[in-house]
Structures are given as structure tokens and as C-alpha cells.
Write a protein that holds these residues in place. Structure first.
Motif, PDB file in Angstrom:
ATOM      1  N   ARG A 156       0.827  -1.199   0.000  1.00  0.00           N
ATOM      2  CA  ARG A 156       0.000   0.000   0.000  1.00  0.00           C
ATOM      3  C   ARG A 156       0.869   1.261   0.000  1.00  0.00           C
ATOM      4  NH1 ARG A 156      -4.666  -0.288   4.328  1.00  0.00           N
ATOM      5  NH2 ARG A 156      -5.762  -1.412   2.673  1.00  0.00           N
ATOM      6  N   THR A 157       1.957   1.215   0.743  1.00  0.00           N
ATOM      7  CA  THR A 157       2.868   2.357   0.792  1.00  0.00           C
ATOM      8  C   THR A 157       3.513   2.576  -0.575  1.00  0.00           C
ATOM      9  OG1 THR A 157       3.310   1.803   3.102  1.00  0.00           O
ATOM     10  CG2 THR A 157       4.819   3.355   2.037  1.00  0.00           C
ATOM     11  N   ALA A 158       3.907   1.470  -1.214  1.00  0.00           N
ATOM     12  CA  ALA A 158       4.514   1.566  -2.547  1.00  0.00           C
ATOM     13  C   ALA A 158       3.523   2.167  -3.536  1.00  0.00           C
ATOM     14  CB  ALA A 158       4.959   0.182  -3.019  1.00  0.00           C
ATOM     15  N   ARG A 159       2.272   1.769  -3.410  1.00  0.00           N
ATOM     16  CA  ARG A 159       1.259   2.288  -4.326  1.00  0.00           C
ATOM     17  C   ARG A 159       1.085   3.793  -4.151  1.00  0.00           C
ATOM     18  NH1 ARG A 159      -3.160   0.187  -7.404  1.00  0.00           N
ATOM     19  NH2 ARG A 159      -3.118  -1.912  -6.582  1.00  0.00           N
ATOM     20  N   LEU A 160       1.090   4.240  -2.899  1.00  0.00           N
ATOM     21  CA  LEU A 160       0.968   5.684  -2.666  1.00  0.00           C
ATOM     22  C   LEU A 160       2.133   6.429  -3.314  1.00  0.00           C
ATOM     23  CD1 LEU A 160      -0.240   8.222  -1.391  1.00  0.00           C
ATOM     24  CD2 LEU A 160       0.936   7.645   0.742  1.00  0.00           C
ATOM     25  N   LEU A 161       3.343   5.921  -3.139  1.00  0.00           N
ATOM     26  CA  LEU A 161       4.514   6.592  -3.722  1.00  0.00           C
ATOM     27  C   LEU A 161       4.386   6.669  -5.243  1.00  0.00           C
ATOM     28  CD1 LEU A 161       7.398   4.978  -1.597  1.00  0.00           C
ATOM     29  CD2 LEU A 161       6.552   7.324  -1.437  1.00  0.00           C
ATOM     30  N   VAL A 162       4.066   5.547  -5.873  1.00  0.00           N
ATOM     31  CA  VAL A 162       4.008   5.504  -7.339  1.00  0.00           C
ATOM     32  C   VAL A 162       2.866   6.371  -7.869  1.00  0.00           C
ATOM     33  CG1 VAL A 162       3.600   4.029  -9.344  1.00  0.00           C
ATOM     34  CG2 VAL A 162       5.098   3.234  -7.511  1.00  0.00           C
ATOM     35  N   ASP A 163       1.673   6.237  -7.279  1.00  0.00           N
ATOM     36  CA  ASP A 163       0.525   6.969  -7.815  1.00  0.00           C
ATOM     37  C   ASP A 163       0.633   8.471  -7.573  1.00  0.00           C
ATOM     38  OD1 ASP A 163      -0.432   4.646  -8.784  1.00  0.00           O
ATOM     39  OD2 ASP A 163      -2.263   4.574  -7.603  1.00  0.00           O
ATOM     40  N   ALA A 164       1.192   8.868  -6.436  1.00  0.00           N
ATOM     41  CA  ALA A 164       1.340  10.299  -6.163  1.00  0.00           C
ATOM     42  C   ALA A 164       2.316  10.928  -7.160  1.00  0.00           C
ATOM     43  CB  ALA A 164       1.820  10.526  -4.732  1.00  0.00           C
ATOM     44  N   LEU A 165       3.434  10.251  -7.407  1.00  0.00           N
ATOM     45  CA  LEU A 165       4.418  10.791  -8.349  1.00  0.00           C
ATOM     46  C   LEU A 165       3.874  10.740  -9.772  1.00  0.00           C
ATOM     47  CD1 LEU A 165       7.572   9.222  -6.696  1.00  0.00           C
ATOM     48  CD2 LEU A 165       7.122  11.674  -6.933  1.00  0.00           C
ATOM     49  N   ASP A 166       3.100   9.707 -10.064  1.00  0.00           N
ATOM     50  CA  ASP A 166       2.487   9.590 -11.383  1.00  0.00           C
ATOM     51  C   ASP A 166       1.466  10.710 -11.603  1.00  0.00           C
ATOM     52  OD1 ASP A 166       2.191   7.867 -13.783  1.00  0.00           O
ATOM     53  OD2 ASP A 166       0.117   7.762 -13.086  1.00  0.00           O
ATOM     54  N   GLY A 167       0.659  10.981 -10.581  1.00  0.00           N
ATOM     55  CA  GLY A 167      -0.319  12.062 -10.680  1.00  0.00           C
ATOM     56  C   GLY A 167       0.365  13.409 -10.869  1.00  0.00           C
ATOM     57  N   ALA A 168       1.456  13.620 -10.143  1.00  0.00           N
ATOM     58  CA  ALA A 168       2.177  14.891 -10.233  1.00  0.00           C
ATOM     59  C   ALA A 168       2.821  15.056 -11.611  1.00  0.00           C
ATOM     60  CB  ALA A 168       3.245  14.957  -9.147  1.00  0.00           C
ATOM     61  N   ARG A 169       3.376  13.963 -12.120  1.00  0.00           N
ATOM     62  CA  ARG A 169       3.997  14.027 -13.444  1.00  0.00           C
ATOM     63  C   ARG A 169       2.954  14.331 -14.507  1.00  0.00           C
ATOM     64  NH1 ARG A 169       7.859   9.253 -15.027  1.00  0.00           N
ATOM     65  NH2 ARG A 169       6.013   8.065 -14.490  1.00  0.00           N
ATOM     66  N   SER A 170       1.802  13.680 -14.377  1.00  0.00           N
ATOM     67  CA  SER A 170       0.729  13.920 -15.331  1.00  0.00           C
ATOM     68  C   SER A 170       0.259  15.372 -15.261  1.00  0.00           C
ATOM     69  CB  SER A 170      -0.410  12.937 -15.033  1.00  0.00           C
ATOM     70  OG  SER A 170      -1.619  13.427 -15.514  1.00  0.00           O
TER      71      SER A 170
END
Lengths: 209, 209
Positions: free
Chosen positions: A161-175
Motif C-alpha cells: 500500500r505504501t509503494a502504491r501511494l509513492l508511485v501513484d502520487a508521483l504519477d499524478g504529479a507528473r501527469s
């Protein structure tokens, strides 16, 4: 594959043709077609290549401690001006230009990958490969977190779950950056992740919560 | 505007025509053109409408305490099956169908909004309105966090940066769900945000850090 990367940066995904890629690679279009039947096949191979690059670079860090590895993984998802690394996108390349050019490249490449992703609902091959890429990246990050928990460097958390937060937050920011031009998004989100996630993992490390 | 919402869910953005929207609204295409010169003008008005809906619903919560408001804001960005609210997207609607239909609608609408966003790099009007929408949503969340810090309910954090993490993480998760079909992403990210951000704000609340 380097030629595909350059062609994607130059033309984006929608306008990209096999001929563009053949031109970038300085090979004949018929040679390219000998290896890849369609643009789709080539793009899927390119996504697989990005993942292999990610895996190689990840393996290069296996001597680092979990905190260092985790911070490195976050830094790799940032544009050049926010990061000490010279990677681009999910797996990146080693282009060694100045910051400004790198940033424009980060944006163009990020947008091209988003274009591929927008086709995922309609194209199984893209969807499966993109899911695999995200799944593997997330799994590697989760492994690092689990390592940290086991060695007592991190407090006990749900690693997946922690890994998912890291990936999705950075993905959202990049987008947000590549579509809306909000250039600060990746750096601000990385800073927030540092404060709320990375520092929190370390601060209570070893106390077993 | 409700007709635009339904037409976007039914056809997505790329294939959407003024005629589709006129049909959904049960008005003549010429009447629609009287109000909006182009599909672009209508879509920008629709994005503005979503923001107004968000603002109205936000104002409805002003009697709640900061923690309740913040949790409500996060819940509104989740699909129906993960949430007690019946909102869709950045501002949402009040369609009152069963869960399954709501979820499919969340996905189709989310994808349509992403399609608009993919046009933002090439179309100033979309970019400006989408930036405004994200900026206002982020600002309202930051205001709630600042309120909580002032009243001592939350510990002292950078409200703008924290708001950005919340919005971008949920945005990334939603995008992962609607493009790659990873249905668990929004719920998992919300759970991680609860653990690392919301609970952390409250846990140390009032101690001034």
C-alpha cells in the motif's frame, strides 16, 4: 529502442509512424517491419525495454541501504531540475544534455507515454504491458520497504500500500506537469512524500510501532 | 450541463459532437450553438460547472470540523464502491443508480476528463480551466488543513504541499483505474493517505510539533 524513444519525444505517440522510427534508427522501414509487424508491437517492445532498464538500474542499487534505495527510486521519477539523477520516465534514458533540454524531453516523453496509456482501455497489448510495468515498479518499491521493515530501519507498514501511494502520487504529479504545465508538481509532491512517508518510515524505525 | 455529462459518459470526449449534447439535452443543435460557439466553449463551460458544483458541496460542509471535512473531500474523489458519497469526478453529479452502474460511469467519465486533459497542452482554454479547477480544489483542501492547524486539531504542516499530495495521489490512482483497469487503486491510495497523512495530522494534533 533508443530511436523509438527519440521519435516519441519528437512526434508524440498519435502521429508516430514506423517510418519515423526507422528514420531515427537510420534503418530501412522494411528492416523495422521484419522485426515488428505493427507500431503496436514495437511500442509494446519499447515499454518492455523501459521496464528492463528500470530493473537494471534497480539492481545497480542493491548494495545501498533501504532508505537510500527508496529515496533513489523517488528521485528517478522526477524531472532533471528536481533530481540528481538523469533518468526520464519509467525506466529512463541516459541522455546527457543540459537541464533545460532534459526537462523539455521529460515533458514530451511523459506526454507520449500518457498518450499510449490513453489507448490502454481499447488496446489489450498496451494495457497488459503498462500494468506489468507499474506492477513490477510497485513490487520492487514494496520489496525495498519490506527489507527496511525487516532490518528495523523502517517502522512496520503495509509495504504494498505504501509503494502504491509513492508511485501513484508521483504519477499524478507528473501527469499534472506534462498535461497542465504545472512544473512544480513533481517536486512538491516528492517533498510531501518525503515529509509524510519517507521520514515517517525512518523516524519511528525499529520501534515495531 | 447534465446533458454534457451524460454525453461525455456515453461517447467520451474525442467522438463527442455538439449534436450529441443537443440530443441528450433534447434541444435543437441551433439553440445549443446560440449559447456556445464551439464544442470547446461548451466543454470549458462544463469544466467551470464542475468546479461550481464542487464549491457548492464544499460550502455545505462548513459546519463540519476540519478532520471530517478533509475525510469527506478525500471520499468524494473515490468511486462509489469505495465511498459513502455519490459524487463522480472533480465536482461530481448526483446520479442515484446502483453501485455497478455508478462505477462504470465513474470510469467512463474519468476517462473522458482525462481525454480533455490530454488536449490541454495544445489548447489554452482547456489548460487554463483545468488548472483553475485543480488550483481551487487544492486551495480549498489547504484552507481546511490550515483551519485544523489553527484550531489545534492538526499538527503544524505545510498546508499547500499536503493538499497537493492528497490531490495528486488520488488523481494518479483514478487515472490508473480508468486507463489500466486497476480498480483497487483509488481505495488503496485513500487507505495509504489515511494512514500516512490524515491520521498523522490528527495523531500529533495540537502539540505544535
Amino acid at each position: 529502442m533508443e530511436a523509438t524513444y527519440r521519435a516519441l519525444c519528437a512526434r508524440g505517440f498519435a502521429r508516430l509512424t514506423m517510418q519515423n522510427i526507422a528514420d531515427e534508427a537510420d534503418v530501412s522501414s522494411s528492416l523495422l517491419h521484419y522485426h515488428y509487424d505493427t507500431k503496436r508491437d514495437l511500442l509494446v517492445a519499447f515499454l518492455r525495454y523501459l521496464l528492463e532498464r528500470f530493473e537494471e538500474k534497480f539492481e545497480d542499487t542493491e548494495d545501498e541501504d533501504p532508505e537510500e534505495r527508496l529515496r533513489g527510486l523517488v528521485a528517478r521519477m522526477l524531472p532533471e531540475d528536481e533530481s540528481v539523477e538523469s533518468d526520464v520516465g519509467d525506466g529512463g534514458t541516459d541522455a546527457a544534455d543540459d537541464g533545460g533540454t532534459e526537462d523539455a524531453e521529460y515533458d514530451r516523453f511523459g506526454l507520449a507515454i500518457l498518450e499510449v496509456r490513453m489507448q490502454a482501455p481499447y488496446e489489450d497489448a498496451y494495457r497488459e504491458q503498462l500494468r506489468t510495468n507499474m506492477g513490477v515498479i510497485r513490487a520492487r518499491i514494496a520489496d525495498v520497504i519490506r527489507d527496511g521493515v525487516e532490518t528495523g530501519a523502517f517502522r512496520d507498514v503495509d509495504a504494498d500500500r505504501t509503494a502504491r501511494l509513492l508511485v501513484d502520487a508521483l504519477d499524478g504529479a507528473r501527469s499534472e506537469r506534462v498535461t497542465l504545465g504545472d512544473d512544480d508538481a513533481p517536486g512538491e509532491v516528492a517533498a510531501a512524500l518525503d515529509e509524510f512517508v519517507l521520514s515517517s518510515l525512518v523516524a519511528d524505525g525499529g520501534d515495531g510501532r
